[in-house]
Design an enzyme around this catalytic site. Structure first.
Site, mmCIF file in Angstrom:
data_model
loop_
_atom_site.group_PDB
_atom_site.id
_atom_site.type_symbol
_atom_site.label_atom_id
_atom_site.label_comp_id
_atom_site.label_asym_id
_atom_site.label_seq_id
_atom_site.Cartn_x
_atom_site.Cartn_y
_atom_site.Cartn_z
ATOM 1 N N SER A 186 0.800 -1.224 0.000
ATOM 2 C CA SER A 186 0.000 0.000 0.000
ATOM 3 C C SER A 186 0.830 1.270 0.000
ATOM 4 O O SER A 186 0.362 2.302 -0.481
ATOM 5 C CB SER A 186 -0.962 0.001 1.184
ATOM 6 O OG SER A 186 -0.278 -0.249 2.389
ATOM 7 N N HIS A 214 -5.049 -3.095 -3.007
ATOM 8 C CA HIS A 214 -4.625 -2.155 -4.057
ATOM 9 C C HIS A 214 -4.460 -2.825 -5.414
ATOM 10 O O HIS A 214 -4.079 -2.166 -6.379
ATOM 11 C CB HIS A 214 -3.330 -1.459 -3.639
ATOM 12 C CG HIS A 214 -3.482 -0.735 -2.344
ATOM 13 N ND1 HIS A 214 -3.978 0.541 -2.270
ATOM 14 C CD2 HIS A 214 -3.272 -1.140 -1.076
ATOM 15 C CE1 HIS A 214 -4.043 0.899 -0.995
ATOM 16 N NE2 HIS A 214 -3.626 -0.096 -0.257
ATOM 17 N N LYS A 245 -11.777 1.044 -2.434
ATOM 18 C CA LYS A 245 -10.691 1.636 -3.212
ATOM 19 C C LYS A 245 -11.099 1.629 -4.686
ATOM 20 O O LYS A 245 -11.957 2.398 -5.079
ATOM 21 C CB LYS A 245 -9.389 0.927 -2.880
ATOM 22 C CG LYS A 245 -8.974 1.324 -1.462
ATOM 23 C CD LYS A 245 -7.868 0.532 -0.845
ATOM 24 C CE LYS A 245 -7.607 1.108 0.557
ATOM 25 N NZ LYS A 245 -6.967 0.177 1.456
#
Ligand SMILES: *Cc1c(COP(=O)(O)O)cnc(C)c1O
Length: 402
Positions: A186, A214, A245
Site C-alpha cells: 500500500s 490495491h 478503493k
C-alpha cells in the site's frame, strides 16, 4: 481546575508527536471524491485517494446506491446472522464468487463491512494459538492486528525475501501455517512475488493469505487483481479484496474454499458481532463489479496505466527518489518527516494535494509523498503534478527544513 492525569499524559504525548513532526489532522472535503476537489474551502487537484478507477463518483454507481436505498432502505438493522443479511448482500457475494472463481477451487466470497475487519476476522479465525503466521514486513496494519488477535506465533520475513521465508517455513512444526502478505504494497506500490510464495505454500503445506486491497480492480486483464496478473489458481488460498478503493464504495470480501467461508461465518468475531453494512452499499457494488469486469473497466485500467507511464517519464528528480511501480501507488521518497511535510506544503501552495506519509505507516527515515493516480486523472492533471514536483525537487537545497 487540575488536569486529570490521563489528559496530562495525552497532552505530553501529543507534544511529543508535534516535536517529531508526526501530528495528523483531517481535511474536510466538500465535493465527491474525484481529482478536482474542494478541501478545507480550497479548490485543489488531488493525488491522494485510492479511487483508482474513478468509480467513487461514477454516475452509474451513485444511481445504483440510490436505487438500493429505495429498494432496501437506509440501514440493514442487524448483524448478518441475526436479520441484517439482505438480498443485496447475497447477490453481491454471488457476483464476487463468480468473478474470483478462476483463482480458487470450490471458492466462495463473503462480504465484510471493511477491509480492516475482513483481515482481523480471517487471520484470527484461521490461526489458533498453535499456528505459525509468516508475515511480510510491509504488511498493512490490519493484517498485523489480525495476527495479534489470533495469539499465534508470528514470524516476520523481510520485504520480498522469499529465501528468508523458506528458511522460516522449513523450521516450523505447526500444523497450521499461514503465509500472509499484501498483494500490492500500500505504501510502496510493488507487487508481492506470488508465484514463489504459492510454490512455498504448496511445498510446506501452508496456506497463502493475500490482501489485494490495491490490486483488486487495478491489475489483471479483467481487474481480478494480483492472482490474475500472475495467472495463479490454488485450493489453499485466501484472497481479501477491499471495495472502498478501486470499487469506489466500501467494504471488502474474503474469497476462499467454501469451508473457510463457513468457518468465518461461524467463528470470526469481527464478522459476527457487527451490524451488516447498508444493503444499498452492496447494491451499488454490484454495479462497480460489473463495471470493473466489463469493457469500461478495461478502458479505465488502460487510462490508469497511461497516467502511470506519463508520470514515470516526466519526473526528472535530482534529490528525491521516485519508486516507480506498476500500480497506482507511486511513492516519492524524501527520508525525513519534516522534509516530507515541507514538500507536501510546497505542493499545496501550487494547488496540489499529495499526502506526506510518515512513521508509523512507513519505516523511520523513509517518509514520502504518496502519489496515487486514478483513471479519472487527465493527461494535463499529471503534467501539472510532474512539473510542480520537478520544480520543488530542483529548488530543494535552498529550503530550510528538518
Ligand atoms: C485500505 C487497506 C485495508 C483496509 O481496508 P478498509 O476497507 O479501508 O478497511 C486493508 N489492507 C490494505 C493493504 C489496505 O490498503
Amino acid at each position: 481546575m487540575t488536569t486529570h492525569p490521563l489528559l496530562a499524559r495525552l497532552d505530553a504525548g501529543l507534544a511529543e508527536i508535534d516535536r517529531a513532526h508526526l501530528r495528523r489532522r483531517h481535511r474536510v472535503v466538500s465535493t465527491p471524491c474525484r481529482p478536482h476537489v474542494r478541501a478545507d474551502g480550497h479548490d485543489v487537484l488531488a493525488f491522494a485517494s485510492n479511487d483508482y478507477l474513478g468509480l467513487a463518483a461514477h454516475p452509474k454507481v451513485v444511481e445504483a446506491l440510490i436505487e438500493g436505498a429505495r429498494r432496501y432502505g437506509a440501514g440493514s438493522g442487524a448483524s448478518h446472522l441475526i436479520s441484517g443479511h439482505s438480498q443485496a448482500h447475497a447477490e453481491l457475494e454471488d457476483a464476487l464468487t463468480a468473478f474470483m472463481s478462476p483463482h480458487l477451487v470450490d471458492g466462495r466470497a463473503l462480504y465484510f463491512c471493511t477491509g480492516y475487519m475482513a483481515n482481523l476476522a480471517t487471520i484470527s479465525a484461521l490461526a489458533g494459538k498453535d499456528a505459525d503466521i509468516f508475515s511480510e514486513a510491509l504488511n498493512h496494519a490490519s493484517l498485523i492486528d489480525g495476527a495479534r488477535l489470533s495469539r499465534a506465533r508470528t514470524h516476520v520475513y523481510p520485504h520480498g525475501d522469499v529465501d528468508a521465508l523458506a528458511a522460516m517455513l522449513a523450521t516450523s512444526t505447526a500444523e497450521t501455517k499461514l503465509i500472509v502478505t499484501d498483494g500490492v504494497f500500500s505504501m510502496d506500490g510493488d507487487i508481492a512475488p506470488l508465484p514463489s510464495l504459492l510454490a512455498l505454500a504448496e511445498r510446506y503445506n501452508a496456506w497463502l493469505v493475500v490482501d489485494d486491497a490495491h490490486g483488486f480492480g487495478v491489475v489483471g486483464e479483467n481487474g481480478r487483481g494480483v492472482f490474475e496478473h500472475f495467472a495463479l489458481r490454488s485450493p489453499n488460498l485466501v484472497i481479501i479484496g477491499t471495495l472502498g478503493k478501486a470499487a469506489g464504495v466500501g467494504g471488502a470480501f474474503v474469497a476462499a474454499n467454501h469451508r473457510v467461508i463457513d468457518w468465518l461465518i461461524n467463528r470470526a468475531r469481527p464478522y459476527i458481532f457487527t451490524t451488516a453494512a447498508a444493503p444499498s452499499q452492496a447494491h451499488a457494488l454490484l454495479t462497480s463489479v460489473a463495471l470493473i469486469s466489463g469493457d469500461e473497466g478495461r478502458e479505465r485500467r488502460a487510462a490508469l496505466q497511461a497516467r502511470i507511464a506519463q508520470l514515470r517519464d516526466s519526473l526528472t528528480l535530482r534529490h528525491w527518489q521516485h519508486m516507480a511501480s506498476p500500480s497506482a501507488v507511486q511513492p516519492i521518497i524524501l527520508g525525513e518527516n519534516a522534509a516530507a511535510l515541507h514538500a507536501q506544503a510546497g505542493l499545496a501552495q501550487a494547488g496540489l494535494w499529495v499526502p506526506a506519509i510518515r512513521p508509523p505507516t512507513v519505516a523511520p527515515g523513509t517518509s514520502r509523498l504518496r502519489v496515487t493516480l486514478s483513471a479519472a486523472h487527465t493527461q494535463s492533471d499529471v503534467a501539472r503534478l510532474a512539473a510542480a514536483i520537478n520544480q520543488l525537487d530542483r529548488d530543494w537545497r535552498e529550503h530550510a527544513h528538518g
